[in-house]
Design an enzyme around this catalytic site. Sequence first.
Site, mmCIF file in Angstrom:
data_model
loop_
_atom_site.group_PDB
_atom_site.id
_atom_site.type_symbol
_atom_site.label_atom_id
_atom_site.label_comp_id
_atom_site.label_asym_id
_atom_site.label_seq_id
_atom_site.Cartn_x
_atom_site.Cartn_y
_atom_site.Cartn_z
ATOM 1 N N TYR A 1 10.674 5.596 27.818
ATOM 2 C CA TYR A 1 10.920 4.863 29.061
ATOM 3 C C TYR A 1 9.603 4.505 29.738
ATOM 4 O O TYR A 1 9.379 3.358 30.130
ATOM 5 C CB TYR A 1 11.791 5.723 29.979
ATOM 6 C CG TYR A 1 12.151 5.073 31.297
ATOM 7 C CD1 TYR A 1 13.165 4.135 31.374
ATOM 8 C CD2 TYR A 1 11.485 5.425 32.471
ATOM 9 C CE1 TYR A 1 13.510 3.550 32.588
ATOM 10 C CE2 TYR A 1 11.821 4.856 33.688
ATOM 11 C CZ TYR A 1 12.835 3.916 33.742
ATOM 12 O OH TYR A 1 13.167 3.335 34.939
ATOM 13 N N LYS B 1 8.051 0.780 30.352
ATOM 14 C CA LYS B 1 7.836 0.307 31.716
ATOM 15 C C LYS B 1 6.369 -0.025 31.979
ATOM 16 O O LYS B 1 6.069 -0.912 32.793
ATOM 17 C CB LYS B 1 8.362 1.336 32.718
ATOM 18 C CG LYS B 1 9.878 1.483 32.706
ATOM 19 C CD LYS B 1 10.596 0.163 32.960
ATOM 20 C CE LYS B 1 12.079 0.337 33.173
ATOM 21 N NZ LYS B 1 12.778 -0.961 33.409
ATOM 22 N N GLY C 1 22.136 6.465 42.995
ATOM 23 C CA GLY C 1 23.189 5.802 42.235
ATOM 24 C C GLY C 1 23.554 6.553 40.970
ATOM 25 O O GLY C 1 22.953 7.576 40.612
#
Length: 253
Positions: free
Chosen positions: A145, A149, A180
């Site tokens: 990740y 990114k 979230g």
Amino acid sequence: MSGRVLITAGASGVGFAMAEAFARDGWQVWIADVDGAALAAAPENWRKTEMSVTDESAVSALFSEIDATWGGLDALCANAGVAGPTAAVEDINLQDWQACVAVNLEGAFLAAKYAAPMMKAAGRGAIVVTSSTAGQYGYPYRAPYAAAKWAVVGLTKTLAMELGPHGVRANVICPGAVEGARMEGVLAREAAAKGMTRDQVYEGYASGTALGAFVEGRDVADMAAFLASDKARMISGQVIAVDGFTINPDPQL
């Protein structure tokens, strides 16, 4: 300014908040997402396409449809992303690495690849790519990740250089921890990997920011709408964190 915007992963989370922000500003909204049920639940006046951002034939077809329907595109929010595995680097298998990089990096590349000719032909446009504070500081136990990114930052700065002479701007937003469902999954996996509770990991993220709080989707969405607007007409090639100012990327370490 209002215009025509495409938002990938626009049916939920940050992408949905972006779509709402653009709609409030009078933009025509087109969202693409892999989640057909979430797309169906989105407002009827938004255009919708079910697809994966890693499927080049689907991405090409989407932009052909946009051109045929709208006759162009004023803004692209390349927002699709996945969390990827949570594990020490030696425990991550190549397949999981590649799947994470495919969505986070290759998805942004493909969207930009097909948006660029349309925007160059028009002599204007704005591309907003969603990265992460992991693309600024790194991210323990999230190597694929973080790598993806970081990579989208280099991609977007290059887009700004290539497309600037054609009147097209490109910028990166680096959200911090966003409240979230997606972040709840991250919290659970990190808690398991680090031998901590979910609440301990949550408080660690929050306390690692100057403002001591998580980001909300609307915070990121408002920045995207601003960067796509004429108010940001001289802002390009920038990496803008919407994170409450990260002062310690991983307080748990």
